[in-house]
Design an enzyme around this catalytic site. Structure first.
Site, short mmCIF file in Angstrom:
data_model
loop_
_atom_site.label_atom_id
_atom_site.label_comp_id
_atom_site.label_asym_id
_atom_site.label_seq_id
_atom_site.Cartn_x
_atom_site.Cartn_y
_atom_site.Cartn_z
N SER A 14 0.84 -1.20 0.00
CA SER A 14 0.00 0.00 0.00
C SER A 14 0.88 1.25 0.00
O SER A 14 0.57 2.24 -0.68
CB SER A 14 -0.90 0.03 1.23
N ARG A 40 -12.02 -4.78 -0.19
CA ARG A 40 -12.71 -5.76 0.65
C ARG A 40 -13.79 -5.11 1.54
O ARG A 40 -14.55 -5.80 2.18
CB ARG A 40 -11.70 -6.55 1.47
N ASN A 57 -11.41 -12.69 -5.78
CA ASN A 57 -10.95 -11.33 -5.48
C ASN A 57 -10.04 -10.82 -6.60
O ASN A 57 -10.27 -9.75 -7.18
CB ASN A 57 -10.18 -11.41 -4.14
N SER A 81 -2.58 -11.61 -3.35
CA SER A 81 -2.72 -12.56 -4.46
C SER A 81 -1.67 -13.68 -4.38
O SER A 81 -0.72 -13.70 -5.16
CB SER A 81 -2.60 -11.82 -5.80
#
Ligand SMILES: Nc1ncnc2c1ncn2[C@@H]1O[C@H](COP(=O)(O)OS(=O)(=O)O)[C@@H](OP(=O)(O)O)[C@H]1O
Ligand SMILES: Nc1ncnc2c1ncn2[C@@H]1O[C@H](COP(=O)(O)OP(=O)(O)O)[C@@H](O)[C@H]1O
Length: 177
Positions: A14, A40, A57, A81
């Site tokens: 992030s 999410r 996702n 992932s």
């Protein structure tokens, strides 16, 4: 151009996505960050962390990134992932060369020492099951475009990580007019 950072929790996805997004904006490029934590709460709030949910996702993220790419935006996706096949499915959705996989290759010890949300601690205590890096797998990429790693045990600063990615984008002509 969808640019995706995939790694363990707390590895700096992030942070890199945000710093990179700002850098691209200062260069006059329209960029948008998609982040696992944020999606999410909305688009993907029906999903958990079982392997099939993580796959769904990332499938949705790939489809959204493709829409951004069609609209001419740079999309920076920041997700764990953990499975190679899900990342490769995303790659296959996009035109050749436009999916750029960034692998933040830091040690588990470093991620665990950061732990701002205390999730590693909960996972170690058995209060979260199936936590990536503790009791759930992370499959490192075999052929990512960019690998960012610790140098002499020290993690590069967010600014240095961003410089590495920007250098790649410049080299491949993504930042030219
Ligand atoms: N079981 C388990 N395993 C991994 N991560 C967990 C889990 N439960 C909650 N979290 C928090 O969810 C964030 C990761 O979401 P993602 O959408 O990127 O995960 S995934 O790509 O579907 O694997 C991740 O955020 P980051 O730390 O930003 O990676 C965690 O804070
Ligand atoms: N390059 C870095 N150097 C030092 N600390 C960092 C770096 N990148 C991230 N951090 C810190 O590590 C923690 C986790 O970073 P974050 O970007 O939220 O990781 P992720 O999105 O992979 O979970 C945060 O407290 C953040 O400030």
């Amino acid at each position: 151009m969808p640019l995706s950072c995939f790694t363990l929790p707390c590895e700096g996805k992030s942070t890199l996505a945000c710093t990179l997004g700002r850098e691209l904006h200062t260069r006059g490029k329209l960029a948008y960050v998609l982040d696992g934590d944020n999606l999410r709460h909305g688009l993907n709030k029906d999903l958990g962390f079982a392997a099939e949910d993580r796959a769904e996702n990332i499938r949705r993220v790939g489809e959204v990134a493709k829409l951004f790419a069609d609209a001419g935006l740079l999309c920076i996706a920041s997700f764990i992932s953990p499975y190679r096949r899900d990342r490769e499915s995303c790659r296959a959705l996009l035109s050749d060369g436009s999916f750029i996989e960034v692998f933040l290759n830091m040690s588990l010890e470093l991620c665990e020492a950061r732990d701002p949300k205390g999730l590693y601690k909960l996972a170690r205590a058995g209060k979260i099951k199936g936590f990536t890096g503790i009791d759930d797998p992370y499959e490192a990429p075999l052929n990512c475009e960019i690998e960012i790693k610790e140098l002499d045990g020290v993690c590069p600063s967010p600014s240095d990580m961003t410089k590495q990615v920007v250098a790649y984008l410049e080299d491949k002509g993504f930042l030219h007019e």
